[in-house]
Design a protein around this motif. Structure first.
Motif, PDB file in Angstrom:
ATOM      1  N   THR A   1       3.143   1.778   2.453  1.00 22.59           N
ATOM      2  CA  THR A   1       3.675   1.893   3.811  1.00 22.59           C
ATOM      3  C   THR A   1       5.124   1.416   3.842  1.00 22.59           C
ATOM      4  N   ARG A   2       5.958   2.145   4.594  1.00 27.54           N
ATOM      5  CA  ARG A   2       7.369   1.785   4.760  1.00 27.54           C
ATOM      6  C   ARG A   2       7.553   1.240   6.173  1.00 27.54           C
ATOM      7  N   MET A   3       8.048   0.032   6.271  1.00 28.85           N
ATOM      8  CA  MET A   3       8.197  -0.647   7.562  1.00 28.85           C
ATOM      9  C   MET A   3       9.682  -0.923   7.804  1.00 28.85           C
TER      10      MET A   3
ATOM     11  N   ARG B   1      -5.605  -3.375   7.183  1.00 25.46           N
ATOM     12  CA  ARG B   1      -4.200  -3.663   6.877  1.00 25.46           C
ATOM     13  C   ARG B   1      -3.549  -4.100   8.194  1.00 25.46           C
TER      14      ARG B   1
ATOM     15  N   PHE C   1      -4.699   0.783   9.494  1.00 25.53           N
ATOM     16  CA  PHE C   1      -3.455   0.016   9.619  1.00 25.53           C
ATOM     17  C   PHE C   1      -3.326  -0.411  11.077  1.00 25.53           C
TER      18      PHE C   1
ATOM     19  N   PHE D   1       6.870   2.268  11.613  1.00 27.62           N
ATOM     20  CA  PHE D   1       5.913   2.209  10.513  1.00 27.62           C
ATOM     21  C   PHE D   1       5.569   3.620  10.025  1.00 27.62           C
ATOM     22  N   GLU D   2       5.825   3.879   8.750  1.00 22.29           N
ATOM     23  CA  GLU D   2       5.429   5.116   8.096  1.00 22.29           C
ATOM     24  C   GLU D   2       4.245   4.750   7.206  1.00 22.29           C
ATOM     25  N   VAL D   3       3.061   4.986   7.710  1.00 18.04           N
ATOM     26  CA  VAL D   3       1.849   4.404   7.145  1.00 18.04           C
ATOM     27  C   VAL D   3       1.275   5.262   6.019  1.00 18.04           C
ATOM     28  N   ALA D   4       1.000   4.616   4.892  1.00 17.82           N
ATOM     29  CA  ALA D   4       0.329   5.287   3.784  1.00 17.82           C
ATOM     30  C   ALA D   4      -1.125   5.555   4.163  1.00 17.82           C
ATOM     31  N   LYS D   5      -1.626   6.721   3.807  1.00 16.64           N
ATOM     32  CA  LYS D   5      -2.987   7.100   4.193  1.00 16.64           C
ATOM     33  C   LYS D   5      -4.028   6.305   3.396  1.00 16.64           C
TER      34      LYS D   5
ATOM     35  N   GLY E   1      -2.948   7.195   8.801  1.00 16.58           N
ATOM     36  CA  GLY E   1      -1.769   7.704   8.107  1.00 16.58           C
ATOM     37  C   GLY E   1      -0.884   8.406   9.107  1.00 16.58           C
TER      38      GLY E   1
ATOM     39  N   ASP F   1       0.806  -1.223   0.000  1.00 18.33           N
ATOM     40  CA  ASP F   1       0.000   0.000   0.000  1.00 18.33           C
ATOM     41  C   ASP F   1       0.837   1.270   0.000  1.00 18.33           C
TER      42      ASP F   1
END
Length: 325
Positions: A136-138, A155, A176, A166-170, A189, A134
């Protein structure tokens, strides 16, 4: 493989801006870079937060001995000042352990694939960046394990061991969720770290908002940026300014402030196969303040010795045994 990303660029900008006062043209270029994307703005905020945490500790009396123990030869004078600063910033921006980059494919939703689970692990001293389907950077920290099942309405991922950032995509339609076994952390996000420890877990929020749900606690907790929540399986502790120090591992550092020596040693041991053993229960309660590189147990022990907190009893390739000084 060299990975160039917003964090690397932020480190370079930090070095250039702190080596000398920026000119009007340099300031304009910096503002243009920072405003170019949300990733750049986020990386700059994280870099400033890390350096602020380190700078605040540098003035403490305890740091004098630590700087002496960790001192390195000065770079040759032929390097321009900003290049020297950039080298230091690059060290701060990259963790001491091994980095690797992976991507996570979008899970299918057919009946035969619903049960599919992707497994991600890191070894001691390793950090791994995983790009989820999606966006998101983990980032997995040392000695960690995360499972990512096929997604449907949520998610959802499972933190089985260790720690992740976790840099979560909106995506407001698909929350998430980080599942720890002791409770869930829900975001839409945002950027945050979750660590599993014993019967509990902790959450450090860098950006946005997260809702922490713990079955043993009646009401969910909503965190705001900079806050840290820790649950030990019995009680919840909430700090309004603990997130910065809790996430300096992303820059390859561990920050201790009035931390029991036994706890600091346990944290250092997470990042190194060579373990530190303190054979002195009384000394384990002494308080330590300082900033150390992840995995650098030799400098850590040298600092303890220099400051008179402990002494080496014996050592070999596998461990360093200490006694109270």
């Amino acid at each position: 493989m060299t990975i160039t990303n917003a964090s690397d660029e932020a480190a370079r900008w930090y070095a250039r801006r702190h080596a000398a006062a920026p000119t009007a043209a340099e300031q304009a270029a910096f503002e243009a870079w920072r405003g170019d994307s949300a990733a750049n703005a986020k990386a700059w905020a994280a870099t400033e937060a890390t350096h602020d945490a380190l700078g605040g500790l540098a003035a403490l009396p305890e740091m004098t001995a630590l700087r002496s123990a960790a001192r390195r030869p000065a770079p040759p004078p032929r390097f321009a000042p900003w290049r020297i600063a950039a080298s230091v910033a690059a060290l701060v921006a990259g963790a001491a352990g091994t980095y690797s980059l992976m991507s996570h494919r979008a899970p299918t939703t057919t009946a035969s694939a619903v049960a599919a689970v992707a497994h991600y692990r890191t070894a001691i001293g390793e950090q791994r960046i995983v790009a989820l389907a999606d966006g998101t950077r983990m980032t997995l920290n040392t000695d960690s394990q995360i499972d990512v099942p096929a997604w449907q309405s949520e998610r959802r991922i499972r933190l089985l061991r260790g720690e992740g950032y976790f840099e979560v995509a909106k995506d407001k339609n698909h929350p998430f969720v980080v599942e720890t076994g002791a409770g869930d952390v829900v975001a839409v996000g945002t950027a945050f770290a979750v660590r599993k420890a014993g019967r509990g877990f902790s959450v450090a929020l860098a950006e946005g908002k997260v809702r922490v749900t713990i079955p043993a606690v009646a009401e969910p907790t909503l965190l705001t940026p900079g806050e840290r929540l820790a649950y030990d399986g019995v009680a919840v502790k909430r700090e309004t300014s603990g997130a910065g120090e809790a996430t300096t591992w992303l820059a390859g550092n561990l920050t201790f402030r009035d931390t029991a020596l036994g706890d600091a040693i346990a944290e250092m041991n997470r990042y190194s196969p060579r373990k530190i053993v303190l054979d002195d229960p009384a000394a384990a309660h002494r308080k330590l303040t300082g900033v150390f590189r992840t995995g650098d147990v030799a400098t850590f022990v040298a600092a303890l010795t220099a400051y008179g907190m402990a002494r080496i009893e014996r050592e070999d390739a596998a461990e360093i045994r200490l006694k109270g000084a």
